[in-house]
Scaffold this motif. Structure first.
Motif, PDB file in Angstrom:
ATOM      1  N   THR A 163      34.751  -0.126  85.752  1.00 19.87           N
ATOM      2  CA  THR A 163      34.057  -1.339  86.181  1.00 19.87           C
ATOM      3  C   THR A 163      32.824  -1.596  85.322  1.00 19.87           C
ATOM      4  O   THR A 163      32.597  -2.714  84.855  1.00 19.87           O
ATOM      5  N   GLU A 223      37.137   4.809  88.335  1.00 22.21           N
ATOM      6  CA  GLU A 223      37.081   3.400  88.721  1.00 22.21           C
ATOM      7  C   GLU A 223      35.691   2.812  88.474  1.00 22.21           C
ATOM      8  O   GLU A 223      35.571   1.710  87.935  1.00 22.21           O
ATOM      9  N   GLU A 240      32.221  -4.754  82.891  1.00 18.11           N
ATOM     10  CA  GLU A 240      31.090  -5.657  83.142  1.00 18.11           C
ATOM     11  C   GLU A 240      30.197  -5.770  81.908  1.00 18.11           C
ATOM     12  O   GLU A 240      29.747  -6.859  81.554  1.00 18.11           O
TER      13      GLU A 240
END
Length: 186
Positions: A152, A148, A156
């Motif tokens: 992310t 996870e 980003e």
């Protein structure tokens, strides 16, 4: 197969000329210092430091861990098989190779140099270009991310590329319109 990688081996990739400014020697020093870095390291590029790198690799018995691939036209294919993109440059203006890695959704660790930090903000992925220990720590940080956390960071970083891509498109279109107004287009 061409690189001689076994399925269980991980590939760390760098792209850039073999020079002081691109600083690939830092990753070579990291591989020498930290036996726990279980990567084959491939560098795509040519340059004035090639002999220095070859000498360092030989003197430190890194021939089984490091590949100097020279100039390549298949960077996108190499990015697809890379587990990690390492970008240790001393400074950057527009870090195109880093942008390509991010666009390919490859996990990156990079020097905290201006240009790089415009794209990569997570401190776990950044290191001082003068510090082997910080580079090693960044690699271990990335290895220890949960799926996870990794997803992310990848997203980003990727989202930070989008305004650059849009602005480039706008600049290109503006040039086309200006050429059309001058009658330069056929």
């Amino acid at each position: 197969n061409e690189l001689g990688l076994h399925e269980e081996e991980k590939l760390a990739l760098s792209v850039g000329e073999l020079s002081y400014d691109k600083n690939h020697i830092l990753m070579l020093e990291a591989l020498r210092k930290e036996s726990g870095l279980n990567y084959k390291y491939a560098i795509c590029g040519e340059g004035t430091s090639r002999e220095k790198y070859e000498k360092f690799i030989k003197e430190n018995d890194l021939q089984d861990k490091v590949m100097l691939l020279g100039h390549r036209n298949d960077i996108s294919e190499l990015l697809r098989i890379a587990d990690l993109f390492v970008f240790p440059s001393t400074f950057e203006g527009l870090p195109v190779a880093l942008m390509e890695a991010i666009a390919s959704k490859v996990m990156v660790v990079c020097s905290a140099s201006r240009g790089n930090t415009d794209l990569v903000k997570d401190n776990r992925c950044l290191f001082d270009y003068r510090s082997v220990d910080e580079l090693i720590a960044a690699i271990h940080n990335v290895e220890n991310l949960s799926e996870e956390e990794r997803a992310t960071i990848l997203e980003e970083n990727y989202v930070r590329l989008l305004p650059r891509e849009k602005s480039r498109i706008i600049e290109d279109m503006l040039k086309i319109y200006q050429e059309a107004e001058r009658g330069d287009l056929q």
